[in-house]
Design a protein around this motif. Structure first.
Motif, PDB file in Angstrom:
ATOM      1  N   MET A 146     -28.861  -4.009   8.802  1.00  0.00           N
ATOM      2  CA  MET A 146     -28.925  -2.943   9.796  1.00  0.00           C
ATOM      3  C   MET A 146     -27.662  -2.932  10.645  1.00  0.00           C
ATOM      4  O   MET A 146     -27.163  -3.969  11.060  1.00  0.00           O
ATOM      5  N   ASP A 180     -38.235  -5.602   3.694  1.00  0.00           N
ATOM      6  CA  ASP A 180     -37.145  -4.628   3.746  1.00  0.00           C
ATOM      7  C   ASP A 180     -37.638  -3.265   4.228  1.00  0.00           C
ATOM      8  O   ASP A 180     -36.964  -2.584   5.009  1.00  0.00           O
ATOM      9  N   ILE A 240     -38.181  -3.429   7.977  1.00  0.00           N
ATOM     10  CA  ILE A 240     -36.899  -3.361   8.688  1.00  0.00           C
ATOM     11  C   ILE A 240     -36.381  -1.930   8.704  1.00  0.00           C
ATOM     12  O   ILE A 240     -35.843  -1.449   9.714  1.00  0.00           O
ATOM     13  N   GLN A 241     -36.564  -1.214   7.594  1.00  0.00           N
ATOM     14  CA  GLN A 241     -36.121   0.178   7.523  1.00  0.00           C
ATOM     15  C   GLN A 241     -36.874   1.049   8.524  1.00  0.00           C
ATOM     16  O   GLN A 241     -36.299   1.942   9.155  1.00  0.00           O
ATOM     17  N   GLN A 270     -35.402   0.383  11.852  1.00  0.00           N
ATOM     18  CA  GLN A 270     -34.086   1.018  11.898  1.00  0.00           C
ATOM     19  C   GLN A 270     -34.206   2.521  12.124  1.00  0.00           C
ATOM     20  O   GLN A 270     -33.478   3.095  12.944  1.00  0.00           O
ATOM     21  N   LEU A 315     -34.639 -11.350  11.880  1.00  0.00           N
ATOM     22  CA  LEU A 315     -34.681  -9.984  12.404  1.00  0.00           C
ATOM     23  C   LEU A 315     -33.651  -9.780  13.509  1.00  0.00           C
ATOM     24  O   LEU A 315     -33.038  -8.715  13.616  1.00  0.00           O
ATOM     25  N   ILE A 321     -30.236  -9.105  12.101  1.00  0.00           N
ATOM     26  CA  ILE A 321     -30.105  -7.782  11.494  1.00  0.00           C
ATOM     27  C   ILE A 321     -30.080  -6.678  12.546  1.00  0.00           C
ATOM     28  O   ILE A 321     -29.286  -5.742  12.462  1.00  0.00           O
ATOM     29  N   THR A 322     -30.937  -6.790  13.550  1.00  0.00           N
ATOM     30  CA  THR A 322     -31.054  -5.718  14.549  1.00  0.00           C
ATOM     31  C   THR A 322     -30.065  -5.854  15.701  1.00  0.00           C
ATOM     32  O   THR A 322     -29.730  -4.875  16.358  1.00  0.00           O
ATOM     33  N   THR A 379     -35.437 -10.936  19.477  1.00  0.00           N
ATOM     34  CA  THR A 379     -36.698 -10.659  18.774  1.00  0.00           C
ATOM     35  C   THR A 379     -37.695 -11.792  18.963  1.00  0.00           C
ATOM     36  O   THR A 379     -37.352 -12.974  18.859  1.00  0.00           O
TER      37      THR A 379
END
Length: 418
Positions: free
Chosen positions: A4, A142, A145-146, A149, A195, A198-199, A203
């Motif tokens: 992401m 995944d 996460i999408q 996002q 997480l 990625i973000t 978290t």
């Protein structure tokens, strides 16, 4: 794994204030005092410099200086003057709602609820029932996460100061370490750390039933009660325990596995690997299984179309049929409710709570589930204990988890005990 884009350009001074970076001396003291001021304003909503000075036990000039710095950071504002019969009127200070935001992600078996909370605990945006299939696979992670996002990408530019995110998952979750042991335990590092990388957002992880309990406790049916049990009746059965207004997690973070009380002497294998768990006969998953068995035995139902059931048959289908007064669904719910009440009687005898709340998908059937639960409680629990315990339905219903997730993300960051 999906990567992401870290599109979270938070004000650096705000990040520094809430960071866990170790500092010392005057900088550390000022940081601690600023956070204490924020927590006081959070509790009181508005305060004067005099009130803050007394609460912080510091001088007026020091308080004024710290408040001015918080104003420059955009976290605090002058909300106007307080009424006075004479003399100079004092200014009231409060938190700035739009200065920071928090995300709650509540993961269900077949959908995700996600919401955005501002600094003054107002829910400013929600997306409910985003289609999703929870499975312990990399593909499912995944997809999750999408979804996060996509939610962030649709937020207005004014909400870019996202300070923290809380992800609610069913099963065994250690919120302190950030590990999930039931889902997405693929790597050595905690899921929360994965997480966060990625973000780009701090978290936290929480068990879904505990998050629902926290949301209901602060925004739902709870009024003055401090000792509360929240029963999450979904495909599984979870429990959120609030003792003296605080979440009880247990030593390893796994408290509340109500669905795995070995209440029956059947040969049904629970998904935990044991036999006889409450979930095997009294959960949403059990309801779907029992319904299919009854249909095979020749029972009728409004869910049958040309002698065929929906494929797949979902718990939500049975709930909808119940509201249409489907006799088979009502009968099965009565049986399941009696078993849930029998299990709950054990908890009531142990905890002696002020309030038990029924939430989750099965609670959407209302009196069809509450009445048999209440009847079983009267039958199996001690009268003196049972008489002191209210049994109520969740007021937040489907929004309990996402509300609790947002509040937990906020309170953990502000170091308010969630």
């Amino acid at each position: 794994m999906i990567k992401m884009k870290k599109n979270n350009p938070v004000n650096q001074s705000i990040l520094d204030l809430f960071s866990e970076e170790t500092i010392s001396g005057v900088a550390y003291k000022n940081k601690a005092l600023k956070r204490a001021i924020i927590n006081h304003l959070d509790k009181m909503e508005q305060s004067t410099i005099t009130d803050l000075t007394q609460a912080m036990n510091i001088s007026v000039p020091k308080t004024t200086s710290l408040v001015n710095e918080l104003i420059n950071d955009g976290l605090v504002r002058d909300s106007g003057k307080i009424g006075s019969k004479g003399g100079r009127r004092a200014s009231l200070y409060s938190l700035v709602a739009e200065s920071a935001f928090f995300i709650g992600v509540d993961v269900k078996h077949y959908h995700v609820n996600i919401g955005l909370l501002d600094f003054r605990k107002n829910m400013v945006m929600e997306e409910m029932h985003v289609p999703y299939l929870l499975a312990n696979t990399q593909e499912s992670l995944d997809q999750l996460i999408q979804i996060i996002q996509d939610f962030i990408s649709k937020l207005p530019a004014a909400t870019s100061n996202i300070l923290a995110l809380c992800l609610n998952l069913s099963g065994r979750v250690n919120s302190e370490s950030g590990y999930s042991y039931s889902y997405f335990h693929f790597q050595e590092e905690p899921l929360s750390a994965t997480l966060e990388k990625i973000t780009g957002i701090r978290t936290y992880l929480e068990n879904d039933s505990r998050a629902m309990a926290y949301g209901e406790f602060h925004r739902g049916i709870v009024s003055s009660e401090k000792n509360v049990l929240y029963v999450n009746l979904d495909y599984g059965i979870g429990l959120g325990i609030m003792i003296d207004g605080k979440i009880y997690r247990g030593k390893s973070g796994f408290a509340g596995e109500f669905g795995h009380i070995p209440l029956f002497t059947n040969e049904l294998i629970c998904h935990c690997g044991k036999k006889g768990c409450l979930e095997t006969e009294a959960s949403g998953q059990a309801l779907v299984r029992l319904f299919k068995e009854k249909i095979k035995q020749g029972s009728g139902s409004t869910l049958l179309t040309h002698h065929q059931l929906p494929v797949p048959l979902l718990l939500s289908d049975i709930i909808q049929a119940t509201h249409k007064e489907d006799v088979l669904c009502i009968e099965l719910l009565a049986d399941i409710g009696e078993k849930i009440g029998r299990g709950l009687s054990v908890l009531i005898n142990i905890f002696n709570p002020e309030l038990v709340i029924l939430g989750g998908m099965l609670a959407e059937t209302g009196e069809y589930i509450r009445l048999p639960v209440r009847s079983a409680l009267n039958k199996y629990s001690l009268n003196l204990v049972n008489n002191d315990t209210q049994l109520l339905m969740s007021r937040l219903t489907e929004k309990a988890g996402v509300t609790g997730g947002c509040l937990i993300a906020r309170d953990k960051l502000l170091s308010v005990q969630p």
